[in-house]
Design a protein around this motif. Structure first.
Motif, PDB file in Angstrom:
ATOM      1  N   ASN A  84       0.841  -1.206   0.000  1.00 47.88           N
ATOM      2  CA  ASN A  84       0.000   0.000   0.000  1.00 47.88           C
ATOM      3  C   ASN A  84       0.875   1.254   0.000  1.00 47.88           C
ATOM      4  OD1 ASN A  84      -2.534  -1.420   0.235  1.00 47.88           O
ATOM      5  ND2 ASN A  84      -1.973  -1.854   2.346  1.00 47.88           N
ATOM      6  N   VAL A  85       0.937   1.913  -1.136  1.00 46.09           N
ATOM      7  CA  VAL A  85       1.634   3.195  -1.261  1.00 46.09           C
ATOM      8  C   VAL A  85       0.601   4.189  -1.763  1.00 46.09           C
ATOM      9  CG1 VAL A  85       3.501   4.464  -2.372  1.00 46.09           C
ATOM     10  CG2 VAL A  85       3.830   2.047  -1.756  1.00 46.09           C
ATOM     11  N   GLU A  86       0.169   5.077  -0.909  1.00 43.82           N
ATOM     12  CA  GLU A  86      -0.963   5.952  -1.212  1.00 43.82           C
ATOM     13  C   GLU A  86      -0.747   6.769  -2.480  1.00 43.82           C
ATOM     14  OE1 GLU A  86      -3.664   9.447   0.942  1.00 43.82           O
ATOM     15  OE2 GLU A  86      -2.105   8.400   2.056  1.00 43.82           O
ATOM     16  N   SER A  87       0.450   7.319  -2.656  1.00 45.06           N
ATOM     17  CA  SER A  87       0.689   8.165  -3.828  1.00 45.06           C
ATOM     18  C   SER A  87       0.567   7.376  -5.125  1.00 45.06           C
ATOM     19  CB  SER A  87       2.074   8.811  -3.746  1.00 45.06           C
ATOM     20  OG  SER A  87       3.089   7.823  -3.734  1.00 45.06           O
ATOM     21  N   GLU A  89      -1.278   4.553  -5.482  1.00 48.10           N
ATOM     22  CA  GLU A  89      -2.678   4.172  -5.657  1.00 48.10           C
ATOM     23  C   GLU A  89      -3.469   5.337  -6.239  1.00 48.10           C
ATOM     24  OE1 GLU A  89      -3.962   2.766  -1.872  1.00 48.10           O
ATOM     25  OE2 GLU A  89      -2.862   0.868  -2.026  1.00 48.10           O
ATOM     26  N   ASP A  90      -3.154   6.548  -5.817  1.00 50.19           N
ATOM     27  CA  ASP A  90      -3.812   7.735  -6.381  1.00 50.19           C
ATOM     28  C   ASP A  90      -3.410   7.920  -7.844  1.00 50.19           C
ATOM     29  OD1 ASP A  90      -5.005   8.241  -3.969  1.00 50.19           O
ATOM     30  OD2 ASP A  90      -3.529   9.726  -3.324  1.00 50.19           O
ATOM     31  N   ARG A  91      -2.183   7.590  -8.140  1.00 50.04           N
ATOM     32  CA  ARG A  91      -1.663   7.781  -9.497  1.00 50.04           C
ATOM     33  C   ARG A  91      -2.234   6.768 -10.484  1.00 50.04           C
ATOM     34  NH1 ARG A  91       4.705   6.867 -10.502  1.00 50.04           N
ATOM     35  NH2 ARG A  91       4.640   6.151 -12.665  1.00 50.04           N
ATOM     36  N   LYS A  93      -4.773   4.483  -9.844  1.00 53.58           N
ATOM     37  CA  LYS A  93      -6.220   4.338  -9.658  1.00 53.58           C
ATOM     38  C   LYS A  93      -6.717   2.948 -10.067  1.00 53.58           C
ATOM     39  CE  LYS A  93      -6.995   9.266 -10.397  1.00 53.58           C
ATOM     40  NZ  LYS A  93      -6.990   9.571  -8.978  1.00 53.58           N
ATOM     41  N   PRO A 195       6.944  -0.790   0.004  1.00 49.58           N
ATOM     42  CA  PRO A 195       6.724   0.534   0.605  1.00 49.58           C
ATOM     43  C   PRO A 195       7.985   1.115   1.242  1.00 49.58           C
ATOM     44  CG  PRO A 195       4.871  -0.891   1.081  1.00 49.58           C
ATOM     45  CD  PRO A 195       5.926  -1.765   0.453  1.00 49.58           C
TER      46      PRO A 195
END
Length: 304
Positions: A84-87, A89-91, A93, A195
């Motif tokens: 889980n790497v938030e940036s 996942e946002d990138r 999608k 991560p």
């Protein structure tokens, strides 16, 4: 008949024979080209927006269409789980994986992490700075390794190992080195702590170039790179001996094409017919049919 005339006669017969063979061969070549020639259609690439990729794959299988492509199902591919790497996942999608990580000690030396065919983590040290007089890469001796402190830090961070475990792994890696040239590899059941690696690269970087590969630098010195993959597949069906393909990326881009059967050079499919076939495929796999109206098809009458 004089000897000279006989020789001339033989020469003429030989030339005539060669001419016949050439003609027959050329005719056969033309026939082969004609038989194997085919027409095709290629459609534009369009963005259909957010899609449920896994649902599309499931519906494709239920519809009886063929699926092909390197990353039809990422869970079944030998790739690194990014956690889980938030940036990211946002990138992206969507679901994604990592195919390769490289951590650089210097320009010629790096530590690479990938997955092998058994889905084990493959750790490889590359060092291309040592060559013999013939230019061949010399055996990767332990003396050619980066500083132990750097190796222990990278191994511990990347594989989630403590100091003792990292030391044992480094020892095994050095024991493997005399048998290999330029590279030395070792597999482990430990998974990559992606991560942690990505956090290290981001904290250390001064510049990142984003594409299918992220590259990290500090003061023009390369620190590392990460190669990503996202799900993609080709959905295929046959209709009246022609092959209809839809190329689908989980990022929402699709492309279409049609390959007509061999010997179809110059022949065409009515537009209403091939659009009807594609519309049915779109409906069956869950793609928005209205996007089909945005696709323009280019016709190619021959492969030659």
């Amino acid at each position: 008949m004089s000897k000279s005339l006989k020789i001339l006669e033989y020469l003429l017969l030989a030339i005539a024979g060669l001419a016949v063979l050439f003609f027959v061969g050329f005719l056969g070549f033309l026939t082969l080209m004609t038989i194997n020639d085919q027409a095709s259609y290629s459609g534009d690439t369009v963005d259909v927006g957010p899609i449920d990729y896994n649902s599309i794959v499931t519906k494709t299988e239920k519809a009886g269409y063929d699926l092909s492509g390197p990353y039809t199902k990422l869970d079944e591919a030998n790739l690194i789980d990014p956690g889980n790497v938030e940036s990211l996942e946002d990138r992206f999608k969507t679901d994604y994986r990592v195919s390769r990580i490289a951590l650089y000690y210097n320009l010629n030396t790096c530590l690479e992490f990938t997955k092998d065919e058994k889905n084990q983590t493959l750790v490889t040290l590359y060092n291309y700075s040592h060559h013999n007089d013939a230019g061949d890469i010399t055996p990767q001796m332990p003396s050619m390794f980066p500083d132990d402190s750097w190796m222990l830090k990278m191994l511990g961070m990347s594989l989630g190992l403590n100091e003792t475990e990292s030391g044992e792994f480094l020892k095994q890696l050095k024991n493997e080195s005399p048998e290999q040239k330029g590279v030395v590899s070792l597999t482990t059941k430990e998974n990559v702590d992606f991560p942690a690696v990505y956090a290290y690269l981001n904290q250390s970087k001064t510049a990142t170039f984003i594409g299918s590969e992220d590259k990290f630098y500090r003061n023009d010195t390369k620190l590392g790179c990460v190669e990503f993959v996202i799900p993609e597949t080709t959905i295929t069906r046959k209709h009246h001996f022609s092959t209809y393909n839809i190329y689908v990326s989980s990022s929402g881009f699709i492309r279409t094409d049609i390959y007509m059967p061999t010997g179809s050079a110059g022949k065409e499919i009515p537009e209403e017919e091939y659009r009807t076939v594609f519309r049915e495929m779109f409906e069956n796999v869950g793609l928005p049919t209205e996007k089909l109206d945005e696709i323009e098809f280019d016709y190619t009458p021959s492969i030659w």
